[in-house]
Design a protein around this motif. Structure first.
Motif, PDB file in Angstrom:
ATOM      1  N   ARG A 192       0.833  -1.206   0.000  1.00 44.20           N
ATOM      2  CA  ARG A 192       0.000   0.000   0.000  1.00 44.20           C
ATOM      3  C   ARG A 192       0.864   1.251   0.000  1.00 44.20           C
ATOM      4  O   ARG A 192       2.042   1.216   0.305  1.00 44.20           O
ATOM      5  N   ARG A 193       0.243   2.357  -0.381  1.00 45.48           N
ATOM      6  CA  ARG A 193       0.896   3.675  -0.423  1.00 45.48           C
ATOM      7  C   ARG A 193       1.991   3.734  -1.485  1.00 45.48           C
ATOM      8  O   ARG A 193       2.946   4.471  -1.368  1.00 45.48           O
TER       9      ARG A 193
ATOM     10  N   ASN B 255     -15.979   4.326   3.627  1.00 40.77           N
ATOM     11  CA  ASN B 255     -14.643   3.918   3.203  1.00 40.77           C
ATOM     12  C   ASN B 255     -13.914   5.169   2.696  1.00 40.77           C
ATOM     13  O   ASN B 255     -13.717   5.371   1.504  1.00 40.77           O
ATOM     14  N   THR B 256     -13.516   6.007   3.632  1.00 40.60           N
ATOM     15  CA  THR B 256     -12.951   7.311   3.279  1.00 40.60           C
ATOM     16  C   THR B 256     -11.651   7.199   2.480  1.00 40.60           C
ATOM     17  O   THR B 256     -11.410   8.007   1.588  1.00 40.60           O
ATOM     18  N   ALA B 257     -10.834   6.199   2.770  1.00 38.82           N
ATOM     19  CA  ALA B 257      -9.580   6.048   2.015  1.00 38.82           C
ATOM     20  C   ALA B 257      -9.866   5.790   0.543  1.00 38.82           C
ATOM     21  O   ALA B 257      -9.229   6.379  -0.339  1.00 38.82           O
ATOM     22  N   CYS B 258     -10.840   4.935   0.272  1.00 38.91           N
ATOM     23  CA  CYS B 258     -11.187   4.623  -1.113  1.00 38.91           C
ATOM     24  C   CYS B 258     -11.842   5.822  -1.803  1.00 38.91           C
ATOM     25  O   CYS B 258     -11.560   6.112  -2.967  1.00 38.91           O
TER      26      CYS B 258
ATOM     27  N   GLN C 155     -11.316   8.988  -1.096  1.00 40.89           N
ATOM     28  CA  GLN C 155     -10.245   9.948  -1.356  1.00 40.89           C
ATOM     29  C   GLN C 155      -9.379   9.528  -2.536  1.00 40.89           C
ATOM     30  O   GLN C 155      -8.999  10.355  -3.366  1.00 40.89           O
ATOM     31  N   LEU C 156      -9.059   8.250  -2.630  1.00 43.01           N
ATOM     32  CA  LEU C 156      -8.268   7.753  -3.755  1.00 43.01           C
ATOM     33  C   LEU C 156      -8.971   8.058  -5.072  1.00 43.01           C
ATOM     34  O   LEU C 156      -8.360   8.603  -5.997  1.00 43.01           O
TER      35      LEU C 156
END
Length: 137
Positions: free
Chosen positions: A84-85, A115-118, A120-121
């Motif tokens: 990841r990252r 699912n804030t990470a997704c 934002q991505l």
């Protein structure tokens, strides 16, 4: 060393096992989707041998992927934690979106709003929110 490929039917177990919503579908259904619908995976070539050259048949490890599901949206975006990252989820997403657009199909995702990470991505990649929904596991 990474390279982009289409998912293989043998990848279905890894995809299904790492899918947070796998209780909604079977590994057989995921395998069928991989066989019949567009998908993208990123593989890492296995380690080099002691002499510093790649092993003749170096193992390729699936480290990131995205699928098109039977409803037409892209989803099940995933990267193994140790990968990841590094931009792999974004790379798979853009590769699949480009493939769908070239085939004259829409490129869209459905993301559970928490699912804030997704979210934002995908916003970083240029996707725009059209609506919001809740999904129960």
């Amino acid at each position: 060393m990474y390279h982009v490929t289409r998912l293989r039917k043998e990848d279905a177990s890894a995809v299904w096992t790492n899918w947070i919503f796998n209780n909604f579908d079977s590994v057989e259904s995921v395998r069928n989707g991989i066989i019949h619908l567009p998908s993208v995976g990123i593989r890492e070539r296995g380690p080099k041998d002691g002499a510093g050259s790649l092993q003749e048949e170096a193992e390729e490890i699936l480290v990131s992927w995205i699928c098109t599901n039977k409803f037409g949206w892209m989803g099940n975006t995933f990267a193994l934690p140790q990968h990841r990252r590094q931009g792999l989820a974004g790379a798979t997403t853009m590769a699949l979106a480009n493939q769908l657009l070239q085939e004259g199909l829409p490129a869209f995702v459905a993301i559970e709003k928490n699912n804030t990470a997704c979210v934002q991505l995908h916003e970083k990649l240029g996707f725009e929110r059209q609506y919001s929904c809740d999904a129960e596991q």
